[in-house]
Scaffold this motif. Structure first.
Motif, short mmCIF file in Angstrom:
data_model
loop_
_atom_site.label_atom_id
_atom_site.label_comp_id
_atom_site.label_asym_id
_atom_site.label_seq_id
_atom_site.Cartn_x
_atom_site.Cartn_y
_atom_site.Cartn_z
N SER A 175 -0.16 4.41 -1.96
CA SER A 175 -1.41 5.09 -1.61
C SER A 175 -1.14 6.22 -0.62
O SER A 175 -0.24 6.13 0.22
N ASP A 176 -1.94 7.29 -0.74
CA ASP A 176 -1.82 8.38 0.21
C ASP A 176 -2.36 8.00 1.59
O ASP A 176 -2.03 8.63 2.58
N LYS A 177 -3.22 7.00 1.62
CA LYS A 177 -3.84 6.58 2.88
C LYS A 177 -3.37 5.16 3.22
O LYS A 177 -4.13 4.20 3.17
N LEU A 178 -2.07 5.05 3.54
CA LEU A 178 -1.53 3.74 3.90
C LEU A 178 -2.20 3.20 5.14
O LEU A 178 -2.46 2.00 5.25
N TRP A 179 -2.50 4.07 6.09
CA TRP A 179 -3.13 3.62 7.33
C TRP A 179 -4.49 3.00 7.06
O TRP A 179 -4.93 2.10 7.78
N CYS A 217 8.67 2.45 3.40
CA CYS A 217 7.68 3.43 2.95
C CYS A 217 8.16 4.85 3.26
O CYS A 217 9.13 5.06 3.99
N TYR A 218 7.44 5.83 2.70
CA TYR A 218 7.77 7.23 2.91
C TYR A 218 7.49 7.63 4.36
O TYR A 218 6.62 7.03 5.03
N TYR A 277 0.82 -1.21 0.00
CA TYR A 277 0.00 0.00 0.00
C TYR A 277 0.86 1.26 0.00
O TYR A 277 0.36 2.35 0.29
N ALA A 278 2.17 1.11 -0.29
CA ALA A 278 3.08 2.25 -0.18
C ALA A 278 2.74 3.35 -1.16
O ALA A 278 3.00 4.53 -0.91
N GLU A 323 5.85 10.08 5.77
CA GLU A 323 4.47 10.45 6.10
C GLU A 323 3.58 9.20 6.22
O GLU A 323 2.67 9.16 7.05
N ARG A 324 3.85 8.19 5.40
CA ARG A 324 3.06 6.95 5.48
C ARG A 324 3.34 6.23 6.80
O ARG A 324 2.43 5.66 7.42
#
Length: 639
Positions: free
Chosen positions: A153-157, A324-325, A150-151, A327-328
């Motif tokens: 995606s902006d909404k990994l959580w 992952c980034y 899910y890396a 922010e993620r």
């Protein structure tokens, strides 16, 4: 009777027992140690650590977050599998002990129990009693979440939450969960010393009973109007009975409509639609809505605990988060804290990360400025049970090497493929009688080369897998690197055998050592090879070919470390420098001549590194040449 180490060595070196070498790797596990125990019967250090952690988690109150700290992802996955196996064994043991005490087995929602569950969901509410709190049997539900999937995606959580929802829905079934979302009640604690775990929902019973009475009355009136001839006001009875039946039927439809809606629209789809709506995500109640969905799941798990007569724990294994980034990463940690906000949530989080990478991500994330200036402190606030994976032991390393050998198809199916090749050759000889003697001799030679290469591969693997040989000590702890070495050795040996190089003075053990050298210290090896090449081009010395490669490194090490700023990223690829010194100066003292021979067949060394070394050295040479030219000119000016 199990073979000894001497017998295995004799199997490797004997031409008559050529086929028996295939079973050598399998027999290794059955070699007895000094106490007479089999190797498979001995607990490794990893087994002990995993068993200890699993038992601790069985007794730890939830929710809990385990910081599973490991710089090696592949080994961490293997340890996770061992932990899951240990927890499953502990669960079975506890279940047997509970059965001996209570003579009750856990109630699985299968068969008739499935319909019993639906009946309880509609007409009963659960009560948490002292009997339930004293239950020791427990079942673990494992959910493995790879953040790398899910890396992008902006909404990994959101991927973490939807994975949890989807797994629980799949495990217990969509219909029970849908019924619970509509008519289910969260468990309540018993008042006093009551031992009754179920309480009837009086309002639901009265409502269902009323609809049933209306349905029976309507059906009875309609049947009377049709079946009894000559009755007065028959048409009125038909109409009135139809109205009562329609009222009861519409009531049932109204009650079942939400259930059908939740069957069609799962929690996963609901959360995905919520996250895709940009206006809603910016709303203050967005995370509150997500938390309500999670609370429904946790309460449903509590409900199933009482129904199944055992404790349930959701083990959430989070991997690849350090890829992952920043922010993620912060988003996932925030969701974990959200799930942990419920003091009785049945969640066990195994956060498999490299702490150095995660700390760096926390400190670099823009949204964490002022909150995680020190990433270690923030991580300590999230992790409630730190568990640093120890260094790999000798026995564990041997087991991983053995598993890497077993994945080699040329070792597992060598006899089968060779017999098939012989059968194909015989068929071709019968069908095609026009083969020339030259072609036949070439085919025989190639078969001999292949057979010889397989023998060399087995010998090299035996050296790599031998506890009494020092080579295994230089193999890295990473399972990925182990597999790289195991897969590179056959290629190198086949290339060298094809060129008839191994018929002279090169042994398979040396080839295996060279592959390990190129894998573990690519920067230093590239530097040595470049220095060798430069000196051979400038000076043709007969004795230089007998020079040790370690001596070449020591002669040029000052120049090498003076360029640490230019080659810093490449130098980070190298392993322990002390091990490098011991490897090249004592255990594997390769000469310049051997290095030149091996270089032609080295496939696991990035040659662009050596090109970069050559460019750096050429720039130094050019700078020295220019400085020498400038010195006479300055003297002439001074004169």
């Amino acid at each position: 009777m199990s073979p000894t180490d001497e017998e295995i060595t004799r199997l490797h070196s004997s031409e008559e027992n050529h086929d028996a070498r295939c079973i050598c790797s399998r027999e290794f596990d059955r070699i007895p140690n000094e106490e007479g125990l089999n190797r498979n019967d001995i607990l490794t250090e990893d087994d002990i650590y995993c068993c200890s952690l699993s038992k601790t988690l069985c007794h730890t109150s939830t929710p809990v977050t385990v910081g599973f700290y490991s710089p090696c992802g592949a080994r961490a996955h293997s340890l996770l599998d061992q932990i899951a196996e240990c927890m499953h064994k502990e669960s079975v043991r506890r279940e047997e002990n509970e059965f001996r005490k209570t003579h009750q087995r856990p109630r699985q929602p299968e068969g008739w129990n499935y319909f019993t569950l639906l009946w309880y969901l509609v007409f009963y509410e659960p009560i948490i009693t002292e009997v339930h709190l004293r239950r020791k049997n427990i079942e673990f539900l494992f959910v493995r979440f790879s953040a790398w999937q899910y890396a992008g995606s902006d909404k990994l959580w959101a991927g973490l939450v939807t994975t949890l929802c989807d797994h629980i829905r799949h495990h217990f079934g969509p219909l029970p969960l849908s019924f619970y979302q509509v008519v289910g009640n969260a468990p309540r604690y018993a008042s006093g010393f009551s031992q009754d775990e179920w309480r009837v929902k009086k309002k639901v019973v009265y409502g269902a009973g009323g609809l049933g009475v209306i349905l029976l009355a309507g059906a009875g009136l309609t049947a009377t109007a049709f079946l009894v001839p000559g009755i007065r006001d028959g048409s009125f009875l038909k109409i009135f009975g139809s109205i009562l039946t329609a009222i009861s039927g519409s009531g049932a439809i109204v009650a079942l409509t939400p259930v059908i809606k939740h069957l069609l629209v799962s929690q996963k789809k609901k959360i995905e639609s919520m996250t895709s709506d940009g206006k809603f995500t910016s709303h203050l109640g967005f995370m509150s809505a997500v938390k309500k969905e999670i609370e429904v799941l946790t309460h449903f798990v509590y409900y199933m605990e009482i129904f199944e007569r055992r404790r349930l724990r959701i083990v959430f294994e989070i991997t690849s988060l350090d890829m992952c980034y920043p922010e993620r990463v912060v988003g996932v940690l925030n969701v974990i804290n959200t799930l942990l906000s419920d003091t009785n949530a049945p969640f066990i989080f195994l956060l498999v990360v490299d702490p150095c990478v995660i700390v760096s991500c926390l400190e670099q994330a823009g949204c964490m400025k002022g909150m995680a200036d020190n990433g270690y402190l923030y991580l300590n606030r999230t992790v409630t049970l730190p568990f640093s994976i120890p260094e790999i032991s000798t026995r564990c390393k041997m087991r991983f090497l053995h598993e890497a050998f077993q994945t080699r198809e040329d070792l597992m199916y060598r006899i089968i493929t060779r017999n098939l090749e012989q059968g194909v050759r015989k068929a071709k000889r019968k069908e095609v009688a026009a083969l020339t003697d030259i072609e036949a001799s070439i085919e025989v030679d190639q078969h001999q080369i292949d057979s010889q290469a397989v023998q060399y591969i087995h010998d090299a693997f035996h050296c790599l897998h031998n506890e009494y040989d020092c080579l295994y000590k230089y193999v890295p702890d990473s399972i990925v690197q182990m597999r790289r070495i195991v897969n590179t050795i056959p290629i190198t040996l086949r290339l060298m055998t094809q060129q008839h190089l191994l018929r002279h003075n090169i042994c398979p053990r040396s080839v295996a050592g060279w592959v390990v050298l190129a894998n573990q210290w690519p920067c230093r090896l590239s530097w040595i090879l470049q220095c060798m090449q430069d000196k051979l081009q400038c000076e043709q010395q007969l004795d230089y070919s007998k020079e040790l490669m370690w001596n070449v490194f020591t002669e040029n090490c000052k120049e090498f470390f003076s360029k640490h700023k230019d080659i810093g990223k490449i130098l980070a690829l190298d392993g322990d420098p002390e091990l490098f010194e011991k490897f090249l100066s004592q255990d594997f003292p390769f000469t310049v001549e051997e290095g030149e021979q091996y270089l032609r067949y080295t496939v696991n060394l990035d040659h662009s590194i050596r090109c970069q070394m050559g460019q750096l050295r050429s720039l130094d040479s050019l700078e020295k040449y220019c400085s020498k030219k400038e010195e006479p000119a300055e003297k002439d000016q001074d004169g």
